[in-house]
Write a protein that holds these residues in place. Structure first.
Motif, mmCIF file in Angstrom:
data_model
loop_
_atom_site.group_PDB
_atom_site.id
_atom_site.type_symbol
_atom_site.label_atom_id
_atom_site.label_comp_id
_atom_site.label_asym_id
_atom_site.label_seq_id
_atom_site.Cartn_x
_atom_site.Cartn_y
_atom_site.Cartn_z
ATOM 1 N N ALA A 244 -12.929 26.105 18.015
ATOM 2 C CA ALA A 244 -13.434 26.206 19.078
ATOM 3 C C ALA A 244 -14.392 26.595 20.131
ATOM 4 O O ALA A 244 -13.998 28.154 19.682
ATOM 5 C CB ALA A 244 -12.257 25.286 19.882
ATOM 6 N N VAL A 245 -15.146 27.156 20.387
ATOM 7 C CA VAL A 245 -16.212 27.781 21.109
ATOM 8 C C VAL A 245 -16.517 27.376 22.494
ATOM 9 O O VAL A 245 -16.684 26.199 22.465
ATOM 10 C CB VAL A 245 -17.096 27.881 20.954
ATOM 11 N N LEU A 246 -16.428 27.999 24.117
ATOM 12 C CA LEU A 246 -16.952 27.358 24.771
ATOM 13 C C LEU A 246 -17.544 28.822 25.454
ATOM 14 O O LEU A 246 -17.744 29.632 25.777
ATOM 15 C CB LEU A 246 -15.087 27.707 25.510
ATOM 16 N N THR A 247 -18.215 27.649 25.712
ATOM 17 C CA THR A 247 -19.630 28.847 26.956
ATOM 18 C C THR A 247 -18.799 28.179 28.770
ATOM 19 O O THR A 247 -18.784 27.194 29.348
ATOM 20 C CB THR A 247 -20.935 28.175 26.917
ATOM 21 N N VAL A 248 -18.569 29.766 29.412
ATOM 22 C CA VAL A 248 -18.220 29.437 30.638
ATOM 23 C C VAL A 248 -18.699 30.563 31.794
ATOM 24 O O VAL A 248 -18.926 31.755 30.919
ATOM 25 C CB VAL A 248 -16.168 29.597 30.683
ATOM 26 N N HIS A 249 -19.433 29.595 33.061
ATOM 27 C CA HIS A 249 -19.559 30.356 33.996
ATOM 28 C C HIS A 249 -18.992 29.860 35.419
ATOM 29 O O HIS A 249 -18.128 29.488 35.615
ATOM 30 C CB HIS A 249 -21.401 29.684 33.842
ATOM 31 N N ASP A 250 -18.551 31.293 35.313
ATOM 32 C CA ASP A 250 -17.571 31.158 37.243
ATOM 33 C C ASP A 250 -16.514 30.401 36.875
ATOM 34 O O ASP A 250 -16.590 29.638 37.455
ATOM 35 C CB ASP A 250 -17.797 30.879 38.162
ATOM 36 N N GLY A 251 -15.519 30.242 35.665
ATOM 37 C CA GLY A 251 -14.486 30.175 35.423
ATOM 38 C C GLY A 251 -14.917 28.459 34.825
ATOM 39 O O GLY A 251 -13.817 27.567 34.949
ATOM 40 N N VAL A 252 -16.234 27.652 35.092
ATOM 41 C CA VAL A 252 -16.768 26.237 35.204
ATOM 42 C C VAL A 252 -16.943 26.594 33.193
ATOM 43 O O VAL A 252 -17.488 27.062 33.348
ATOM 44 C CB VAL A 252 -16.667 25.986 35.813
ATOM 45 N N ILE A 253 -17.363 25.121 32.783
ATOM 46 C CA ILE A 253 -17.525 25.714 31.475
ATOM 47 C C ILE A 253 -18.646 24.604 31.588
ATOM 48 O O ILE A 253 -18.235 23.288 32.107
ATOM 49 C CB ILE A 253 -16.020 24.237 30.342
ATOM 50 N N SER A 254 -19.160 25.008 30.946
ATOM 51 C CA SER A 254 -20.679 24.464 30.955
ATOM 52 C C SER A 254 -21.317 23.967 29.183
ATOM 53 O O SER A 254 -22.387 23.189 28.598
ATOM 54 C CB SER A 254 -21.990 25.217 31.181
ATOM 55 N N GLY A 255 -20.383 24.605 28.169
ATOM 56 C CA GLY A 255 -20.554 23.787 27.300
ATOM 57 C C GLY A 255 -19.364 24.152 26.645
ATOM 58 O O GLY A 255 -19.355 24.570 25.935
ATOM 59 N N ALA A 256 -19.754 23.041 25.274
ATOM 60 C CA ALA A 256 -17.749 23.060 24.123
ATOM 61 C C ALA A 256 -18.517 22.963 23.096
ATOM 62 O O ALA A 256 -19.494 22.037 22.676
ATOM 63 C CB ALA A 256 -17.317 22.083 24.462
ATOM 64 N N ARG A 257 -18.346 23.529 21.752
ATOM 65 C CA ARG A 257 -17.807 23.091 20.840
ATOM 66 C C ARG A 257 -17.139 22.836 19.958
ATOM 67 O O ARG A 257 -16.199 23.810 19.757
ATOM 68 C CB ARG A 257 -19.380 23.920 19.738
ATOM 69 N N ILE A 258 -17.094 21.659 19.438
ATOM 70 C CA ILE A 258 -14.975 21.443 18.665
ATOM 71 C C ILE A 258 -15.135 20.860 16.982
ATOM 72 O O ILE A 258 -16.324 20.061 17.432
ATOM 73 C CB ILE A 258 -14.448 21.215 19.675
ATOM 74 N N GLY A 259 -15.331 21.921 15.797
ATOM 75 C CA GLY A 259 -15.013 21.643 15.221
ATOM 76 C C GLY A 259 -14.052 21.829 14.396
ATOM 77 O O GLY A 259 -12.503 22.148 14.457
ATOM 78 N N LEU A 260 -13.555 20.108 13.102
ATOM 79 C CA LEU A 260 -12.547 19.885 13.179
ATOM 80 C C LEU A 260 -12.252 19.751 11.558
ATOM 81 O O LEU A 260 -13.210 19.020 10.556
ATOM 82 C CB LEU A 260 -12.675 18.344 13.322
ATOM 83 N N VAL A 261 -11.330 20.135 11.186
ATOM 84 C CA VAL A 261 -11.271 20.163 9.874
ATOM 85 C C VAL A 261 -9.947 19.587 8.867
ATOM 86 O O VAL A 261 -9.349 19.205 10.192
ATOM 87 C CB VAL A 261 -10.236 22.001 8.794
ATOM 88 N N ASN A 262 -10.314 18.668 8.584
ATOM 89 C CA ASN A 262 -9.063 17.990 7.283
ATOM 90 C C ASN A 262 -9.145 16.871 8.050
ATOM 91 O O ASN A 262 -8.313 16.201 8.090
ATOM 92 C CB ASN A 262 -8.259 18.720 6.990
ATOM 93 N N CYS A 263 -10.024 16.402 9.117
ATOM 94 C CA CYS A 263 -9.426 15.086 10.025
ATOM 95 C C CYS A 263 -10.273 13.582 10.014
ATOM 96 O O CYS A 263 -10.872 13.357 10.323
ATOM 97 C CB CYS A 263 -10.251 15.981 11.420
ATOM 98 N N ALA A 264 -10.823 14.054 8.818
ATOM 99 C CA ALA A 264 -11.896 12.818 8.242
ATOM 100 C C ALA A 264 -12.298 12.708 6.807
ATOM 101 O O ALA A 264 -11.922 13.709 6.295
ATOM 102 C CB ALA A 264 -12.907 12.891 9.661
ATOM 103 N N ASP A 265 -12.836 11.768 6.235
ATOM 104 C CA ASP A 265 -13.334 12.904 5.184
ATOM 105 C C ASP A 265 -14.303 13.519 4.922
ATOM 106 O O ASP A 265 -14.563 13.703 3.836
ATOM 107 C CB ASP A 265 -13.444 10.511 4.214
#
Ligand SMILES: Cc1cc2nc3c(=O)[nH]c(=O)nc-3n(C[C@H](O)[C@H](O)[C@H](O)COP(=O)(O)OP(=O)(O)OC[C@H]3O[C@@H](n4cnc5c(N)ncnc54)[C@H](O)[C@@H]3O)c2cc1C
Length: 309
Positions: free
Chosen positions: A200-221
């Motif tokens: 998980a990678v979060l970009t946060v400004h003043d305590g608010v998330i402006s961008g999130a990136r989430i990668g999932l390992v072994n959760c599909a083919d």
């Protein structure tokens, strides 16, 4: 079991390697050998030619170019155990993830780029590449090309790499200084591949998330990016510090975890984990990893650690 007979070549330059690869009907690149040699011993792969790239100096190179980290094909996993090996939060993310890859002797030989040659759905690097929009640089008989991670993985051990192509490097965008990162893995035993892991990678400004990136390992083919969960996080407050245990059901990270499990993931039942268990694990690990990333952001902006609750 012993591998079937094969020819062995040791090129000294990338053009020589590409030319040699094109000369075998079932040629395989040998990088760290930590996946290839096992498969050859089990005779699940029977190459007629093994092209050992370990004597090509230009592949043993890692550098930052224009805010992008370029990792050459001979850079071993273990390099990333130090968060200082790579600038900024990307180095922290890599160091959190890499210790989950097998154990030290394998990390000393195996290469990051080899994981992209292999294309396993449980590869930590490949899921992080999905989350970060990394790209894969290939050189083949038709010349050089670059493939975005989102277009690269076609299925279990199936990628966009064409016969005769060598992956020369993987390019990663560096992360801005205040970005919060997290990586948590759940597995049956230390030496197993992940049942589920989340980057998980979060970009946060003043305590608010402006961008999130989430990668999932072994959760599909194949390695996945959790787009639906990411969207659910935009504009959300990170709230007070928490370790992610005992999260209320309506906590935004718990909600994002459920979205990742139900909408983004497409898990496959395994002998020790049926679908219900796997989706539950994806939800829980995603929520905890988001908490870890939010806490990492707080530490980077100098917020005190608190009691972790
Ligand atoms: C016990 C054990 C546990 C492991 N656990 C994990 C784990 O938890 N997570 C994980 O991600 N990995 C795990 N691995 C795999 C390990 O990380 C490998 O190092 C990695 O998958 C491949 O890297 P390699 O350099 O060893 O590649 P190799 O074994 O040399 O090659 C693997 C495949 O990729 C191709 N290839 C390699 N490099 C290139 C290139 N530059 N261009 C084109 N094709 C290339 C080869 O031809 C081959 O088909 C484990 C391995 C073992 C033995």
């Amino acid at each position: 079991m012993k591998p079937a007979a094969f020819d062995y070549a040791v090129p000294r330059t990338v053009p020589e390697a590409v030319e040699t690869l094109g000369s075998g009907r079932r040629a395989q690149v040998l990088a760290g050998g930590q996946s290839l040699l096992l498969e050859m011993h089990l005779e699940r792969i029977r190459p007629d030619l093994v092209v050992d790239i370990n004597r090509i100096p230009e592949l043993d190179d890692m550098r930052v170019i224009d805010n992008t980290l370029q990792v050459g094909a001979l850079i071993r996993h273990r390099v990333f155990e130090s968060a200082q090996a790579v600038p900024g939060p990307l180095g922290s993310l890599f160091s959190l993830a890499v210790v989950n890859i097998a154990h030290p002797p394998i990390r000393s030989r195996g290469t990051m780029v080899g994981s992209f040659g292999w294309g396993h759905p449980a590869s930590e690097w490949c899921a992080i590449a999905m989350a970060l929009d990394a790209d894969i640089q290939l050189r083949g008989p038709q010349g050089a090309r670059t493939v975005a991670a989102r277009d690269y993985f076609h299925g279990p051990l199936r990628t966009d790499r064409r016969p005769g192509e060598l992956i020369t490097s993987v390019r990663w965008p560096l992360l801005a200084g205040h970005t919060g990162v997290g990586f948590i893995e759940h597995r049956r035993t230390h030496f197993c591949f992940a049942q589920v892991a989340v980057a998980a990678v979060l970009t946060v400004h003043d305590g608010v998330i402006s961008g999130a990136r989430i990668g999932l390992v072994n959760c599909a083919d194949r390695p996945l990016r959790a787009h639906a969960a990411e969207q659910a996080l935009t504009g959300v407050e990170i709230g007070p510090r928490t370790d992610g245990y005992r999260l209320p059901e309506d906590h935004p990270f718990a909600r994002a975890g459920r979205i990742a499990a139900q909408q983004d993931a497409d898990p496959i039942a395994e002998p020790y984990a049926d679908l219900e268990y796997r989706r539950h694990a994806i939800a829980v690990v995603t929520a905890r990893t988001l908490c870890q990333a939010a806490n990492d952001h707080r530490s980077r902006v100098g917020e005190p650690e608190g009691d972790g609750q």
